[in-house]
Scaffold this motif. Sequence first.
Motif, PDB file in Angstrom:
ATOM      1  N   SER A 154      47.147 -79.673  28.947  1.00 12.04           N
ATOM      2  CA  SER A 154      46.765 -78.830  29.531  1.00 12.04           C
ATOM      3  C   SER A 154      46.381 -79.850  31.240  1.00 12.04           C
ATOM      4  O   SER A 154      45.906 -80.645  30.907  1.00 12.04           O
ATOM      5  N   ARG A 156      45.360 -81.428  34.400  1.00 11.64           N
ATOM      6  CA  ARG A 156      44.427 -81.002  35.678  1.00 11.64           C
ATOM      7  C   ARG A 156      44.965 -81.798  37.228  1.00 11.64           C
ATOM      8  O   ARG A 156      44.293 -83.045  37.165  1.00 11.64           O
ATOM      9  N   ASN A 170      44.770 -76.629  36.715  1.00 12.47           N
ATOM     10  CA  ASN A 170      45.506 -76.629  35.440  1.00 12.47           C
ATOM     11  C   ASN A 170      46.826 -75.484  35.514  1.00 12.47           C
ATOM     12  O   ASN A 170      46.921 -74.494  36.059  1.00 12.47           O
ATOM     13  N   TYR A 171      47.635 -77.074  35.195  1.00 10.57           N
ATOM     14  CA  TYR A 171      48.905 -76.740  34.826  1.00 10.57           C
ATOM     15  C   TYR A 171      49.628 -76.948  33.328  1.00 10.57           C
ATOM     16  O   TYR A 171      49.476 -78.197  33.060  1.00 10.57           O
ATOM     17  N   PRO A 172      50.139 -75.884  32.844  1.00 10.24           N
ATOM     18  CA  PRO A 172      50.351 -76.795  31.508  1.00 10.24           C
ATOM     19  C   PRO A 172      51.700 -77.270  30.719  1.00 10.24           C
ATOM     20  O   PRO A 172      52.348 -76.865  32.388  1.00 10.24           O
TER      21      PRO A 172
END
Length: 192
Positions: A154, A156, A170-172
């Motif tokens: 994850s 940020r 947030n992006y995985p």
Amino acid sequence: MSAEHGDIDLDEHNRELTGSRSITHNRLAARQKMVPRLVAAFVAGVVLGGIGVNELRDSREQRERTASVSLVAVPESAGSAGSDSQGIVQLEGQLAVINAGPAPITVRGATAQRPGVLISATGQSRLLRPGGTGQIDVKLRIECATAFGIEPLSMRFSVETDDKQVREVNYPVALAGSIWHQVAMQPCERRR
């Protein structure tokens, strides 16, 4: 006969009725003129109210659009990697960030951390137009023993939206199988 001598004027009643009718007729005419004015004022109020509500809705939609953040991030490149005696690999790379939202954004920073992995942005902020892609310079610190699980990491992102507000998003990001994984594994395998 004249009314002066105490005589009754039979025409007097008709004059009173005629005067009364003209007053009633004048009031009726005034009301008839007022009705179109009231209708016009009502229509104008409805039109102006409708325009105001429409402008308010458009303004709210615009604010929501400018505040909306949607992005995609993918490891794009990696420089050479070196490891120390404790099995920690350090490398520099780039993260491709795509603005999937409806308004321009400025990516001000990016970080990620979990056991065995620490990633932080090292470059300058990037302005991304809707649908645009930009590269973010990052520094990676990876422990050979624990870094690459199957779970995405994850990330940020600190993002400034078009309304000048800074938001955290947030992006995985998938590390396993990425270019970062491939480059970091070379020094890790040499240690074995």
